[in-house]
Design an enzyme around this catalytic site. Structure first.
Site, PDB file in Angstrom:
ATOM      1  N   LYS A  83     -36.263  25.437  73.695  1.00 52.47           N
ATOM      2  CA  LYS A  83     -37.551  25.981  73.267  1.00 52.47           C
ATOM      3  C   LYS A  83     -37.366  26.872  72.037  1.00 52.47           C
ATOM      4  O   LYS A  83     -38.081  26.761  71.053  1.00 52.47           O
ATOM      5  CB  LYS A  83     -38.191  26.762  74.420  1.00 52.47           C
ATOM      6  CG  LYS A  83     -39.507  27.401  74.039  1.00 52.47           C
ATOM      7  CD  LYS A  83     -40.160  28.130  75.200  1.00 52.47           C
ATOM      8  CE  LYS A  83     -41.341  28.942  74.668  1.00 52.47           C
ATOM      9  NZ  LYS A  83     -42.066  29.663  75.696  1.00 52.47           N
ATOM     10  N   GLU A  96     -25.602  28.683  74.599  1.00 50.54           N
ATOM     11  CA  GLU A  96     -24.941  27.544  75.241  1.00 50.54           C
ATOM     12  C   GLU A  96     -25.335  26.227  74.564  1.00 50.54           C
ATOM     13  O   GLU A  96     -24.491  25.381  74.264  1.00 50.54           O
ATOM     14  CB  GLU A  96     -25.341  27.462  76.724  1.00 50.54           C
ATOM     15  CG  GLU A  96     -24.830  28.599  77.581  1.00 50.54           C
ATOM     16  CD  GLU A  96     -25.821  29.759  77.682  1.00 50.54           C
ATOM     17  OE1 GLU A  96     -26.570  30.015  76.714  1.00 50.54           O
ATOM     18  OE2 GLU A  96     -25.835  30.415  78.734  1.00 50.54           O
ATOM     19  N   GLY A 102     -40.479  28.053  79.348  1.00 50.43           N
ATOM     20  CA  GLY A 102     -39.315  27.164  79.459  1.00 50.43           C
ATOM     21  C   GLY A 102     -39.288  26.422  80.792  1.00 50.43           C
ATOM     22  O   GLY A 102     -39.067  25.209  80.846  1.00 50.43           O
ATOM     23  N   ARG A 103     -39.522  27.148  81.887  1.00 42.67           N
ATOM     24  CA  ARG A 103     -39.425  26.507  83.209  1.00 42.67           C
ATOM     25  C   ARG A 103     -40.657  25.676  83.543  1.00 42.67           C
ATOM     26  O   ARG A 103     -40.737  25.111  84.630  1.00 42.67           O
ATOM     27  CB  ARG A 103     -39.129  27.562  84.275  1.00 42.67           C
ATOM     28  CG  ARG A 103     -40.085  28.739  84.302  1.00 42.67           C
ATOM     29  CD  ARG A 103     -39.495  29.921  85.079  1.00 42.67           C
ATOM     30  NE  ARG A 103     -40.310  31.126  84.986  1.00 42.67           N
ATOM     31  CZ  ARG A 103     -40.241  32.025  84.014  1.00 42.67           C
ATOM     32  NH1 ARG A 103     -39.393  31.842  83.012  1.00 42.67           N
ATOM     33  NH2 ARG A 103     -41.000  33.095  84.024  1.00 42.67           N
ATOM     34  N   GLU A 152     -36.972  32.912  88.597  1.00 40.76           N
ATOM     35  CA  GLU A 152     -37.155  33.443  87.247  1.00 40.76           C
ATOM     36  C   GLU A 152     -38.608  33.898  87.066  1.00 40.76           C
ATOM     37  O   GLU A 152     -38.892  34.819  86.304  1.00 40.76           O
ATOM     38  CB  GLU A 152     -36.781  32.389  86.192  1.00 40.76           C
ATOM     39  CG  GLU A 152     -36.619  32.967  84.797  1.00 40.76           C
ATOM     40  CD  GLU A 152     -35.923  32.034  83.812  1.00 40.76           C
ATOM     41  OE1 GLU A 152     -34.718  32.212  83.550  1.00 40.76           O
ATOM     42  OE2 GLU A 152     -36.591  31.115  83.299  1.00 40.76           O
ATOM     43  N   HIS A 199     -25.074  19.562 108.110  1.00 37.38           N
ATOM     44  CA  HIS A 199     -23.653  19.662 108.457  1.00 37.38           C
ATOM     45  C   HIS A 199     -22.978  20.791 107.694  1.00 37.38           C
ATOM     46  O   HIS A 199     -21.756  20.845 107.605  1.00 37.38           O
ATOM     47  CB  HIS A 199     -22.971  18.324 108.189  1.00 37.38           C
ATOM     48  CG  HIS A 199     -23.555  17.229 109.021  1.00 37.38           C
ATOM     49  ND1 HIS A 199     -23.105  16.947 110.292  1.00 37.38           N
ATOM     50  CD2 HIS A 199     -24.610  16.402 108.795  1.00 37.38           C
ATOM     51  CE1 HIS A 199     -23.834  15.962 110.816  1.00 37.38           C
ATOM     52  NE2 HIS A 199     -24.757  15.624 109.921  1.00 37.38           N
ATOM     53  N   LYS A 254     -27.327  38.598  78.122  1.00 39.43           N
ATOM     54  CA  LYS A 254     -27.149  37.875  76.851  1.00 39.43           C
ATOM     55  C   LYS A 254     -26.669  38.834  75.766  1.00 39.43           C
ATOM     56  O   LYS A 254     -25.748  38.532  75.006  1.00 39.43           O
ATOM     57  CB  LYS A 254     -28.477  37.267  76.391  1.00 39.43           C
ATOM     58  CG  LYS A 254     -28.923  36.038  77.142  1.00 39.43           C
ATOM     59  CD  LYS A 254     -30.191  35.484  76.488  1.00 39.43           C
ATOM     60  CE  LYS A 254     -30.853  34.431  77.352  1.00 39.43           C
ATOM     61  NZ  LYS A 254     -32.133  33.975  76.835  1.00 39.43           N
TER      62      LYS A 254
HETATM   63  O1  F6P Z   1     -32.219  32.599  79.610  1.00 44.75           O
HETATM   64  C1  F6P Z   1     -33.309  32.104  80.290  1.00 44.75           C
HETATM   65  C2  F6P Z   1     -34.063  31.125  79.457  1.00 44.75           C
HETATM   66  O2  F6P Z   1     -34.770  31.760  78.467  1.00 44.75           O
HETATM   67  C3  F6P Z   1     -34.981  30.268  80.306  1.00 44.75           C
HETATM   68  O3  F6P Z   1     -36.188  30.874  80.563  1.00 44.75           O
HETATM   69  C4  F6P Z   1     -35.065  29.025  79.505  1.00 44.75           C
HETATM   70  O4  F6P Z   1     -35.551  27.951  80.254  1.00 44.75           O
HETATM   71  C5  F6P Z   1     -33.635  28.866  79.087  1.00 44.75           C
HETATM   72  O5  F6P Z   1     -33.190  30.182  78.848  1.00 44.75           O
HETATM   73  C6  F6P Z   1     -33.383  27.998  77.886  1.00 44.75           C
HETATM   74  O6  F6P Z   1     -34.073  28.469  76.772  1.00 44.75           O
HETATM   75  P1  F6P Z   1     -34.269  27.558  75.509  1.00 44.75           P
HETATM   76  O7  F6P Z   1     -35.069  26.360  75.933  1.00 44.75           O
HETATM   77  O8  F6P Z   1     -34.994  28.405  74.526  1.00 44.75           O
HETATM   78  O9  F6P Z   1     -32.923  27.138  75.013  1.00 44.75           O
END
Ligand code: F6P
Length: 551
Positions: free
Chosen positions: A213, A219, A270-271, A356, A387, A515
């Site tokens: 987003k 990452e 995002g979610r 979240e 199990h 972060k």
């Molecule tokens: O760190 C949490 C977050 O901001 C989530 O809310 C989001 O889904 C995820 O990181 C990834 O964010 P982006 O889509 O901006 O890479």
């Protein structure tokens, strides 16, 4: 495609649940009826209990009769929702008001699954583009699927909402998926995640989707850079044909070097973003027609939520039960048990959606919330969970409400196996309800009992208290439409829970501190590597010690 909602009526939340008069009623009801409510007696006293508490909407059938509530409690909970002005909050959501107050944004993911332009009064930037962007994204997806397409492998690089939703849905809809292609999801900054995929793919037949987003997530950018370097090293040259971006930050994507981008807007959390261009891997997997069915299922749930009275609204009543279980029955966790291997990633997806969204301690005014908020969400597909951790659910000291998700028709030809699967799920719910009294346990012959052991002692080990709550969500089949409705049901339920607790379900400030500290630590690690003696200055002794050991 950035900001935001053009000025409208400022959103004001209603009273918080624990400030409402109905909360006092519920407290009294808990003492008078709830604490000792025995569901077995309730079933015996009311032959209609099962049908009274089984509801349907958007093709989903939900049985909440095995929950520790009754008509008085349900009525008081519904009064609570009314008193907390839930309807006004829901209307403000659909109206596109900036209900995400701490980020000054509307919350309009429902617009992404509306078949036409969002018809409401919402005035958020980008609403006019939704249908066109969706059509462009779907046309691209169909091109990737077309005969003669070079792509055999689709690699989605994203994390959190840019990974969990698409990954969960692609796995869930595998029987609807074009089997000529493989779908990979890389999220972890642990490069082992990416490397395991790169070891299986070739540059000329791979499409990388960089999904973020913000297009700033450490990452995702790290993995995207590694993937790009691998692509060039392995002889790939046409970055434009093999890397696409999905983001609200088109400029950052362009700076990274992707020329094909599919946008979305900041009013999509995002979610909540799998309905947007973030759903590109889903659309490639199942095709545009099935993707439209997926959206339509979610839209049907939106319409139900928007229009159904509180007393018959599935998301509302399920959220009220969640609140009851959390704040009165006192359950710190809730288990998700899909009896479906296809839904194996659903618990992980719901962890982000619920925790979240509602893992917060202050209300809209920044005041501490005096009651417990988000439970821990966890789970595994049945029967595997039986199990592993079901021992604790049956006999542990915590009460864990379990959400069983059962699908009537399998997508494979093994009917006998499916009967076993369904019987297992139903039996677990039955066992949680009925339990096994000590007297009954005493009369049974335990298969491995020691002769020396007192039979009464053994019987106590073999006793099940029962009266443990569960909900059963039944689907006729796991189709795109049903899955869409199921996800939308959870989304709205999370909204309702947050609304009652008086918190903003749509920000996530709690992820920021880690972060920021991570980037500071990366600076210190570089300093250590350069031999700077004061690299750990000012750190707590534990972190400083770890820095010395690791680097
Ligand atoms: O760190 C949490 C977050 O901001 C989530 O809310 C989001 O889904 C995820 O990181 C990834 O964010 P982006 O889509 O901006 O890479």
């Amino acid at each position: 495609m950035t900001s935001a909602v053009l000025p409208g009526a400022p959103f004001r939340p209603g009273p918080r649940c624990d400030h409402a008069a109905a909360w006092q009623t519920l407290t009294r009801l808990w003492d008078a009826q709830g604490r000792d409510l025995d569901m077995r007696a309730a079933f015996a006293a009311d032959p209609q209990r099962a049908s009274r508490y089984t509801w349907e909407a958007a093709g989903l059938r939900v049985d909440v009769s095995k929950q520790r509530w009754n008509a008085d409690i349900q009525a008081a909970l519904t009064d609570l929702a009314r008193e907390c002005a839930l309807e006004a909050h829901r209307d403000a959501l659909f109206d596109g008001q900036a209900i995400n107050t701490t980020e000054g944004r509307a919350v309009l993911h429902m617009a992404l699954r509306h078949p036409q332009r969002w018809p409401g009064r919402a005035n958020a930037e980008g609403l006019d583009e939704v249908v066109a962007v969706r059509e462009r994204m779907l046309a691209f997806a169909d091109q990737v699927r077309a005969e003669g397409s070079p792509y055999t492998d689709i690699v989605n690089i994203g994390i959190g909402g840019s990974d969990l939703g698409p990954q969960m849905v692609v796995r869930a809809l595998a029987p609807h998926t074009d089997a000529r292609r493989r779908y990979h999801f890389v999220s972890n900054v642990d490069a082992a995640d990416l490397q395991a995929v790169l070891d299986q793919v070739r540059p000329e037949s791979t499409l990388f989707i960089v999904a973020s987003k913000t297009f700033t997530t450490q990452e995702t950018l790290a993995n995207a850079r590694l993937a790009k370097a691998w692509f060039l090293r392995e002889g790939g040259s046409d970055i434009a044909r093999h890397f696409v971006g999905v983001t609200t930050n088109l400029k950052a994507a362009a700076d990274f070097g992707v020329t094909t981008t599919f946008g979305f807007w900041d009013w999509v959390g995002g979610r909540y973003s799998l309905w947007s261009s973030i759903g590109l891997p889903i659309a490639i997997a199942i095709g545009s027609a099935a993707f439209r069915d997926f959206l339509a299922g979610a839209h049907a749930m939106d319409e139900h939520f928007r229009t159904a009275p509180l007393a018959t609204s599935l998301p509302v009543q399920m959220a009220l039960l969640d609140l009851w279980n959390r704040d009165f029955v006192g359950c710190p966790t809730r288990a998700i048990a899909p009896y479906s291997q296809a839904l194996q990633r659903l618990p992980a997806y719901l962890q982000q959606l619920e925790m979240e969204s509602n893992g917060k301690s202050v209300d809209f005014d920044g005041q501490p919330i005096a009651v417990e908020t988000s439970p821990v969400i966890w789970g595994e597909p049945g029967t595997n969970g039986q199990h592993a951790f079901f021992q604790m659910i049956h006999q542990g000291t915590d009460v864990v409400p379990v959400e069983f998700i059962l699908i009537r028709e399998p997508d494979h030809p093994h009917r006998d196996a499916h009967d076993k699967l369904l019987a297992n799920g139903l039996a677990q719910a039955q066992a949680l309800l009925q339990g096994k009294p000590t007297d009954e346990a005493r009369q049974e012959q335990a298969p491995t009992a020691s002769r020396e052991l007192d039979p009464d002692c053994l019987a106590r080990h073999r006793t099940f208290s029962g009266n443990r709550p569960s909900t059963l969500i039944a689907l006729d089949r796991l189709t795109p439409a049903r899955l869409g409705a199921l996800i939308a049901l959870y989304e709205h339920r999370v909204f309702v829970m947050g609304s009652l607790w008086g918190l903003n379900s749509f920000d996530q400030w709690g992820v920021e501190l880690g972060k920021a500290l991570c980037s500071q630590l990366l600076g210190r690690i570089s300093a250590v590597r350069e031999g700077q003696a004061d690299a750990a200055a000012g750190l707590d002794a534990s972190t400083a010690g770890q820095l010395a050991w690791f680097f």
